[in-house]
Structures are given as C-alpha cells and as structure tokens.
Design an enzyme around this catalytic site. Structure first.
Site: not given
Ligand code: PBG
Length: 335
Positions: A206, A259
């Site tokens: 992330k 992400k």
C-alpha cells in the site's frame, strides 16, 4: 524462391484476421471482467436514516446502518459477492476505541448486513485512521522527540479491532495500516479467539498515495498532522513491494493486495509473478474513480468505456479481484 507479396511482407502474419468480427473477438479475448470479481467499498456512518452524498466521489454515499439492508439486496441482485466496510464513528479518540467497541459503527453494520443477506461476504478494513482523533492509522506517541505511529503498540489494538469485527460476523478481515508484523499478530490473535477460519486479505503493498484524497473526505480520516509516509510505501519503489508481500505471505496472508491499482499495474504484475499461487486483489481507489467521474461530468470521456477499460487493465495486469467504487455500475454495464 519468391515470397508472395503482401503489405507487411509476411503473408502469414495477419493479426487482423482474428479481429474481423465480434464473435471472433469474443472467442480470442484473454481477459474477462465479471461482477463476481468485484468488491464494493461502503461508507457506514453513525446516526439514523441518513444517506449523505460524498461530494468528492459522485455516486457514492455515506449511509447509516438502517440503509444497509436495502443497499445489500441491490448489491446481491447485481451479482456482486462482497463488500468492504469503512466507518465514520460518532466518537473519535486518541486510540480509536470505537473500532473495537462491540457496538461500534462497523460492528453494527456487519450484524445488519449478515442479518439481511448472509450470502454476501462482508469484509472489514482493519485500521484506525477513521477512529482516531489525530487521523493516523494507529497509536501515536513521542519517542526520542519524534512523533510517529508506534508499530508494536498498534498491533495489540489491531487484534482487538479484528476480533470485535469477527465477533460481529465479518467473513474476512483486511488490515490496511501497513504496520510491520500485522499479519502474524492478527493471525495468532484470531486463532486464539477461535476465528482460525477467517481469512486475512492483506493490504500488502500500500503506497503513500495522493489518489486517496477523495476517500479521506468520504471517511473523514485525513491525518491531522504530518502524513503517512513513515508507514505507507514510497510510490517510487516496486522491488520493495516484493519484500512487503513476501513478509505477509510468510506471516500467513490468505489474499494479497496492491493499492492503488491504476498507477501500480507494474506492481500488480510483479506481485502476481512472484506469488502466482496466492489470490491477488487490487484496489481501484477513490482518486482513480473520481477523476473518471469528473471528466465524464464534463463530457470529455465516455465513462462506461473508460471505466471498463481501466478495470480490464487491472485484471490483465494480474489481479484476480478488484475493490472498486464502480462495482454496481460496472455490473450493470456488463449485465
Ligand atoms: C485506511 C484506508 C485508506 C483507504 C482504504 N483504507 C486511506 C488511507 O490510507 O489514507 C483509501 C481508499 C481509497 O482511496 O479509495 N487506512
């Protein structure tokens, strides 16, 4: 010997042959989007009988728990198998205690959804930024004059949060705080609490991304000081993502996630190549969604084609499932 002439010089290399009709194109298509691969994020807020449009994310609303049954029926009827919940709590404090309160907004939401449609998978985001008054993803303290999120102190409350979510009926937990060791801590915490069958989808790679901007308005979770760069990854790094992922695999992650998605298709591809045996999710985040919505509202792009092209590219890169705010619309378009 003379080779028969053609425009390309290679008579056998006419790749347009397989593009000549819709049927042929269908037959040779390599990547297929299916609503069964979508996970829809929902923003659940405290209060009653409210559905508040999120200005920065056209088409998305914050909704109170009483609105969930109708919403979940629609989601199920579109063939979308799963939702992931984000909460806007009534009270925020330094440790985000509503995150693990049995009556916290997320726990209420999980119970309401499971009571309506037990066949829809409910995933819960395991993080603290929506629940802390400072907006960081864990416990903040001051060590040696340096204010930062305390990794190991945060692991303890992440376990409390995840156990509370599972007790409410969550089917799968998705830790997004990028704390080191969070998967191992959560796995052993869940196992001890009797939730050894609940899978963990790790937000393994992330990034500290500006693409989360609209989400932070939606979830009212912007950090009140500093930023998240001491725990989320530097957008410039891809090899490091493989280390993050390898660690989470070793700690027992069941599903991996990259992400954001669209600016990180190379990372999706590398993670899939490194771990083809582990299901991979990609999060098509708020900024990616809102840019499309804004351009479409101006008439600059064809929204449906752009959205489906983006989702297709994410799958083509290697994602097995996609968390996307387009889930409902895309399911209708594909229907
Ligand atoms: C919470 C969390 C964030 C998102 C998902 N979980 C925000 C953040 O890290 O600041 C972003 C999702 C999106 O932008 O759609 N840690």
């Amino acid at each position: 010997m003379t080779v028969p002439s053609s425009t390309s010089g290679f008579p056998s290399l006419r790749l347009r042959r397989l593009r000549s009709s819709p049927r042929l194109r269908d037959l040779v298509r390599e990547t297929e989007l299916n609503p069964r691969d979508f996970i829809l994020p929902l923003f659940v807020r405290h209060g009653q009988n409210l559905r508040v449009p999120i200005k920065s994310m056209p088409g998305q609303d914050q909704m109170t728990v009483d609105h969930l049954p109708r919403e979940i029926d629609e989601i199920a009827s579109l063939g979308i198998p799963a939702v992931i919940l984000f909460g806007i709590p009534e009270h925020k404090d330094a440790v985000g205690s509503e995150a693990y309160d049995p009556n916290g907004v997320i726990q209420q939401a999980v119970r309401a959804i499971k009571a309506t449609r037990s066949d829809v998978l409910v995933m819960t985001d395991v993080c603290f930024c929506e629940f802390t008054d400072h907006g960081h993803c864990g416990i903040v303290n001051d060590k040696h004059g340096h204010t930062d999120v305390d990794n190991d102190a945060t692991l303890d409350i992440l376990v409390k949060e995840a156990v509370a979510q599972c007790q409410a009926g969550a089917d799968l937990i998705a830790p997004s705080g990028m704390m080191d060791g969070m998967i191992a801590a959560l796995r052993s915490g869940l196992d001890t609490a009797g939730f050894e069958n609940i899978p963990i989808m790790s937000y393994a790679a992330k990034y500290a991304s500006a693409f989360y901007g609209p989400f932070r308005d939606a979830a009212e979770s912007a950090p009140q000081f500093g930023d998240r760069r001491t725990y989320q990854m530097d957008p410039a790094n891809a090899a490091e993502a493989l280390r993050e992922v390898a660690l989470d695999v070793a700690e027992g992650a069941d599903i991996l996630m990259v992400k954001p998605a669209l600016s990180y298709l190379d990372v999706i591809r590398r993670v899939k190549q490194a771990h083809p045996e582990i299901p991979l999710a990609a999060y098509n985040v708020s900024g990616e969604y809102s840019m499309v919505k804004a351009a479409a509202a101006n008439g600059w792009i064809d929204e449906q084609r752009i959205a489906l092209e983006i989702l297709t590219s994410i799958k083509r890169a290697g994602a097995d499932m996609i968390l996307t705010y387009f889930a409902k619309e895309a399911a209708k378009w594909l229907g």
